[in-house]
Design a protein around this motif. Structure first.
Motif, PDB file in Angstrom:
ATOM      1  N   ASP A  21       0.834  -1.196   0.000  1.00  0.00           N
ATOM      2  CA  ASP A  21       0.000   0.000   0.000  1.00  0.00           C
ATOM      3  C   ASP A  21       0.877   1.257   0.000  1.00  0.00           C
ATOM      4  O   ASP A  21       2.088   1.195   0.180  1.00  0.00           O
ATOM      5  CB  ASP A  21      -0.912  -0.010   1.230  1.00  0.00           C
ATOM      6  N   SER A  26      -5.989   5.947  -1.973  1.00  0.00           N
ATOM      7  CA  SER A  26      -7.288   5.897  -1.321  1.00  0.00           C
ATOM      8  C   SER A  26      -7.529   4.477  -0.836  1.00  0.00           C
ATOM      9  O   SER A  26      -6.684   3.599  -0.973  1.00  0.00           O
ATOM     10  CB  SER A  26      -8.382   6.308  -2.309  1.00  0.00           C
ATOM     11  N   ASN A  27      -8.698   4.248  -0.256  1.00  0.00           N
ATOM     12  CA  ASN A  27      -9.083   2.869   0.029  1.00  0.00           C
ATOM     13  C   ASN A  27      -9.034   2.085  -1.270  1.00  0.00           C
ATOM     14  O   ASN A  27      -9.377   2.601  -2.333  1.00  0.00           O
ATOM     15  CB  ASN A  27     -10.495   2.814   0.616  1.00  0.00           C
ATOM     16  N   TRP A  28      -8.605   0.839  -1.224  1.00  0.00           N
ATOM     17  CA  TRP A  28      -8.349   0.148  -2.475  1.00  0.00           C
ATOM     18  C   TRP A  28      -8.991  -1.228  -2.521  1.00  0.00           C
ATOM     19  O   TRP A  28      -9.419  -1.784  -1.515  1.00  0.00           O
ATOM     20  CB  TRP A  28      -6.851   0.036  -2.737  1.00  0.00           C
ATOM     21  N   LYS A 125     -10.636  -6.126  -0.078  1.00  0.00           N
ATOM     22  CA  LYS A 125     -10.799  -4.689   0.097  1.00  0.00           C
ATOM     23  C   LYS A 125     -10.303  -4.288   1.479  1.00  0.00           C
ATOM     24  O   LYS A 125     -10.458  -5.041   2.433  1.00  0.00           O
ATOM     25  CB  LYS A 125     -12.264  -4.291  -0.077  1.00  0.00           C
ATOM     26  N   GLN A 126      -9.714  -3.082   1.536  1.00  0.00           N
ATOM     27  CA  GLN A 126      -9.143  -2.645   2.811  1.00  0.00           C
ATOM     28  C   GLN A 126      -8.973  -1.131   2.822  1.00  0.00           C
ATOM     29  O   GLN A 126      -8.598  -0.543   1.805  1.00  0.00           O
ATOM     30  CB  GLN A 126      -7.777  -3.319   3.006  1.00  0.00           C
ATOM     31  N   PRO A 127      -9.241  -0.493   3.961  1.00  0.00           N
ATOM     32  CA  PRO A 127      -8.936   0.946   4.060  1.00  0.00           C
ATOM     33  C   PRO A 127      -7.434   1.180   3.930  1.00  0.00           C
ATOM     34  O   PRO A 127      -6.625   0.350   4.362  1.00  0.00           O
ATOM     35  CB  PRO A 127      -9.435   1.315   5.467  1.00  0.00           C
ATOM     36  N   ASN A 128      -7.050   2.291   3.344  1.00  0.00           N
ATOM     37  CA  ASN A 128      -5.633   2.590   3.154  1.00  0.00           C
ATOM     38  C   ASN A 128      -4.964   3.008   4.458  1.00  0.00           C
ATOM     39  O   ASN A 128      -5.475   3.871   5.174  1.00  0.00           O
ATOM     40  CB  ASN A 128      -5.476   3.721   2.138  1.00  0.00           C
ATOM     41  N   THR A 129      -3.825   2.385   4.781  1.00  0.00           N
ATOM     42  CA  THR A 129      -3.013   2.819   5.927  1.00  0.00           C
ATOM     43  C   THR A 129      -1.521   2.737   5.632  1.00  0.00           C
ATOM     44  O   THR A 129      -0.712   2.824   6.529  1.00  0.00           O
ATOM     45  CB  THR A 129      -3.297   1.946   7.175  1.00  0.00           C
TER      46      THR A 129
END
Length: 260
Positions: A21, A26-28, A125-129
């Motif tokens: 990442d 963005s969230n991807w 799917k996962q929030p971006n960190t």
């Protein structure tokens, strides 16, 4: 993506996906495609039963999900998403095809309308960190029901087949489980011998029998000889379970319903 032998659910290898990442992203969404990257290369399967696979990770972010996409007669359909279990253990992720109730990806209606469909992809799917996410996959399979009961389809390509390196008996010798539904005691019929290298987890001429609930938790394990064997699981609650059997030259998966 790479095939690895050190992290696998069973057999000789599994698939490792390293997802890198970036803090500027963005969230991807990551679409893992089998069939050498061409969904149409996958075998068509009946739109009944379940599609399942084993997955392991310990580096997922909060809110990570996994789902499957299918191509049917009117477009691409996405299954409901399942939350990713982030404990570093193998878990079974199971998707109901008979009551799909998904969403549209392209020109579809969120349902599997065609009698035959094609697996398009496993989607993460996962929030971006900005952290790297490492995920392992194994044993991607379709378990049919109804008139197609006893048929198991394993998928080729970057998503590994179940038990790679093993020589499996022909599809006309399904695992026999009865009665089904059961109150907790049921019987299975196994070949009288299994021979040849390739499968770990069972002694020569022995079969490793395991039961998993729909959350992928193993709730029963035992080693048995060939022939008719009696399985007692009186402490289990009502529900759907996946039963797996492994021998040195034999691998089968089926489903059993426990109803009390």
């Amino acid at each position: 993506l790479q095939r690895v032998t050190t992290d696998k659910h069973r057999g000789s290898g599994g698939l490792k996906a390293t997802l890198i990442d970036s803090s500027s992203s963005s969230n991807w969404t990551v679409r893992l495609m089998s069939g050498s990257g061409i969904p149409a290369n996958n075998p068509k399967i009946t739109s009944d039963g379940t599609l399942s696979f084993w997955m392991k990770t310990s580096t997922a972010n909060a809110g990570a999900t996994v789902q499957v996409w299918f191509d049917d007669s009117d477009g691409a359909e996405a299954s409901p998403a399942l939350s990713v279990i982030n404990d570093g253990q193998w878990h079974l992720y199971n998707f109901d095809l008979e009551h799909f109730n998904g969403t549209t990806v392209t020109t579809g209606n969120g349902q599997l309308d065609a009698a035959l469909v094609t697996l398009d992809a496993i989607v993460l799917k996962q929030p971006n960190t900005s952290t790297t996410w490492t995920v392992y996959f194994d044993d991607v399979m379709h378990l049919a029901t109804g008139a197609n009961a006893g048929t198991t389809v394993n998928f080729q390509g970057p998503v590994p087949t179940a038990g790679q390196g093993a020589t499996l008996v022909s599809e006309d010798e399904p695992l026999v489980v009865y009665p089904n539904p059961s109150t907790g005691a049921f019987h299975i019929r196994l070949p009288l011998a299994s021979a040849g290298p390739g499968m770990s987890g069972a002694s020569p001429d022995k079969y490793l029998v395991e039961l998993y609930n729909t959350a992928g938790v193993r709730v029963f394990s035992g080693e048995f000889d060939g022939g008719r064997q009696d399985i007692y699981t009186g402490g289990l609650s009502s529900g759907l379970y996946v039963i797996t059997v492994r021998g040195r030259n034999y691998q089968r998966t089926s489903k059993i319903i426990i109803r009390k």
